[in-house]
Design a protein around this motif. Sequence first.
Motif, PDB file in Angstrom:
ATOM      1  N   HIS A 236       3.397  21.355 -22.650  1.00 57.07           N
ATOM      2  CA  HIS A 236       2.121  22.059 -22.547  1.00 57.07           C
ATOM      3  C   HIS A 236       2.292  23.442 -23.157  1.00 57.07           C
ATOM      4  O   HIS A 236       3.136  24.219 -22.702  1.00 57.07           O
ATOM      5  CB  HIS A 236       1.694  22.184 -21.080  1.00 57.07           C
ATOM      6  CG  HIS A 236       0.402  22.894 -20.882  1.00 57.07           C
ATOM      7  ND1 HIS A 236       0.281  24.015 -20.079  1.00 57.07           N
ATOM      8  CD2 HIS A 236      -0.840  22.654 -21.394  1.00 57.07           C
ATOM      9  CE1 HIS A 236      -0.968  24.416 -20.090  1.00 57.07           C
ATOM     10  NE2 HIS A 236      -1.666  23.619 -20.882  1.00 57.07           N
ATOM     11  N   ILE A 260      -6.162  17.298 -21.494  1.00 55.49           N
ATOM     12  CA  ILE A 260      -6.303  17.786 -20.121  1.00 55.49           C
ATOM     13  C   ILE A 260      -7.798  17.834 -19.841  1.00 55.49           C
ATOM     14  O   ILE A 260      -8.515  18.678 -20.386  1.00 55.49           O
ATOM     15  CB  ILE A 260      -5.666  19.176 -19.965  1.00 55.49           C
ATOM     16  CG1 ILE A 260      -4.192  19.143 -20.408  1.00 55.49           C
ATOM     17  CG2 ILE A 260      -5.762  19.656 -18.518  1.00 55.49           C
ATOM     18  CD1 ILE A 260      -3.577  20.521 -20.599  1.00 55.49           C
ATOM     19  N   VAL A 268      -5.094  16.657 -11.641  1.00 58.42           N
ATOM     20  CA  VAL A 268      -5.745  16.974 -12.910  1.00 58.42           C
ATOM     21  C   VAL A 268      -5.561  15.769 -13.815  1.00 58.42           C
ATOM     22  O   VAL A 268      -4.420  15.332 -14.050  1.00 58.42           O
ATOM     23  CB  VAL A 268      -5.134  18.235 -13.558  1.00 58.42           C
ATOM     24  CG1 VAL A 268      -5.718  18.458 -14.950  1.00 58.42           C
ATOM     25  CG2 VAL A 268      -5.383  19.450 -12.666  1.00 58.42           C
ATOM     26  N   TYR A 302      -1.256  24.853 -11.668  1.00 54.06           N
ATOM     27  CA  TYR A 302      -0.615  25.029 -12.976  1.00 54.06           C
ATOM     28  C   TYR A 302      -1.641  24.932 -14.105  1.00 54.06           C
ATOM     29  O   TYR A 302      -1.645  25.758 -15.029  1.00 54.06           O
ATOM     30  CB  TYR A 302       0.490  23.986 -13.161  1.00 54.06           C
ATOM     31  CG  TYR A 302       1.311  24.230 -14.401  1.00 54.06           C
ATOM     32  CD1 TYR A 302       2.368  25.143 -14.382  1.00 54.06           C
ATOM     33  CD2 TYR A 302       1.029  23.575 -15.599  1.00 54.06           C
ATOM     34  CE1 TYR A 302       3.122  25.393 -15.520  1.00 54.06           C
ATOM     35  CE2 TYR A 302       1.770  23.816 -16.738  1.00 54.06           C
ATOM     36  CZ  TYR A 302       2.820  24.727 -16.699  1.00 54.06           C
ATOM     37  OH  TYR A 302       3.544  24.976 -17.827  1.00 54.06           O
ATOM     38  N   PHE A 303      -2.490  23.907 -14.061  1.00 52.64           N
ATOM     39  CA  PHE A 303      -3.524  23.734 -15.081  1.00 52.64           C
ATOM     40  C   PHE A 303      -4.819  24.365 -14.546  1.00 52.64           C
ATOM     41  O   PHE A 303      -5.670  23.685 -13.973  1.00 52.64           O
ATOM     42  CB  PHE A 303      -3.735  22.249 -15.395  1.00 52.64           C
ATOM     43  CG  PHE A 303      -2.507  21.543 -15.891  1.00 52.64           C
ATOM     44  CD1 PHE A 303      -2.007  21.785 -17.147  1.00 52.64           C
ATOM     45  CD2 PHE A 303      -1.840  20.625 -15.070  1.00 52.64           C
ATOM     46  CE1 PHE A 303      -0.866  21.134 -17.607  1.00 52.64           C
ATOM     47  CE2 PHE A 303      -0.710  19.961 -15.523  1.00 52.64           C
ATOM     48  CZ  PHE A 303      -0.213  20.220 -16.802  1.00 52.64           C
ATOM     49  N   ARG A 304      -4.975  25.681 -14.721  1.00 51.11           N
ATOM     50  CA  ARG A 304      -6.106  26.393 -14.128  1.00 51.11           C
ATOM     51  C   ARG A 304      -7.392  26.202 -14.919  1.00 51.11           C
ATOM     52  O   ARG A 304      -8.495  26.356 -14.377  1.00 51.11           O
ATOM     53  CB  ARG A 304      -5.777  27.879 -13.994  1.00 51.11           C
ATOM     54  CG  ARG A 304      -4.683  28.128 -12.960  1.00 51.11           C
ATOM     55  CD  ARG A 304      -4.485  29.612 -12.714  1.00 51.11           C
ATOM     56  NE  ARG A 304      -3.498  29.828 -11.647  1.00 51.11           N
ATOM     57  CZ  ARG A 304      -3.796  29.863 -10.356  1.00 51.11           C
ATOM     58  NH1 ARG A 304      -5.033  29.660  -9.964  1.00 51.11           N
ATOM     59  NH2 ARG A 304      -2.850  30.077  -9.454  1.00 51.11           N
ATOM     60  N   LEU A 310      -1.586  17.792 -23.616  1.00 46.25           N
ATOM     61  CA  LEU A 310      -0.173  17.587 -23.324  1.00 46.25           C
ATOM     62  C   LEU A 310       0.389  16.746 -24.461  1.00 46.25           C
ATOM     63  O   LEU A 310      -0.234  15.777 -24.895  1.00 46.25           O
ATOM     64  CB  LEU A 310       0.009  16.873 -21.980  1.00 46.25           C
ATOM     65  CG  LEU A 310      -0.526  17.630 -20.767  1.00 46.25           C
ATOM     66  CD1 LEU A 310      -0.224  16.855 -19.478  1.00 46.25           C
ATOM     67  CD2 LEU A 310       0.032  19.043 -20.692  1.00 46.25           C
TER      68      LEU A 310
END
Length: 315
Positions: A236, A260, A268, A302-304, A310
């Motif tokens: 990422h 994503i 997610v 982590y994935f805000r 990815l």
Amino acid sequence: MRVVMFGYQTWGHRTLRALLDSEHEVALVVTHPKSDHAYERIWADSVADLAEEHGVEVALRNRPDEALAARLHEIGPDLIVANNWRTWIPPEIFTLPRYGTLNVHDSLLPAYAGFSPLIWALINGEKEVGVTAHMMDGELDAGPIVRQRAVEVGPRDTATDLFHKTVELIEPLVGEALGLIASGRTDWTPQDRTKASFFHKRSIEDSRIDWTWPAEDIERLVRAQSDPYPNAYTFHKGQRVHVVRASVSEGRYGGTPGRIFIREGDGVVIVAGADARYGQNHGLAIERVRTDDGTEYAATDYFRTMGGYLTTHPS
């Protein structure tokens, strides 16, 4: 019977425990030196230490050599028992004992001969796994079957779960096989070679996520690469991210593999599958990740923001 054992790591350790608990004499234990390989630092109960605690002679070898062969001739074993011996045992050794050589392998042979059978079986969606005791012949993991035990694979089982399930089978299986061999039985079951499969050792490359796989396959890869195994990973924004826990999404999502896309429950969702463009595929709902420095995050932390991709390699 006078028995010699070839073995390594926890699988060999459990096998040696069974031999030491039996009525038979353990005359020599042959094991590998300690290794820094990622897959050999785990489940690493020491065969050498257990043998020495019981006053059994130990030979450390990466592979058999002339000196070891000479020592085996001196001992004159009735049986060799092998489990998780990592290199070739030549015919002049495995045919030396009068009863031959019993190999213990953690798969339901003839399927999953070779290396890392539990991991490969879980990735491939097998419904059960197990352990096989068979007589060694000139082809790796191909000799006739003495005894076999199986356990079911649960829908959320990890490779770690399957290790614990199958390692508990080793001692009773070895005990049964020793009893049959000592009784003079030789009517073993030939393997059906039309059902055979053979797998290579796993490396870090084999844990790399390919987002063109269906989400169901990737989810099994994540479970197959559970702690303490090296986790499945992706990239990422150029940084490697290890996927610790994931599930198949409830919804179906279309687009480009690796996108994503959307939050769903505690995860997610990442678009997955080579045919994801049709919008009929489930995605992979990543729930927990770990960075290379060992820090673990909920995927939603982590994935805000959604968007981006990815990838299989840094980009």
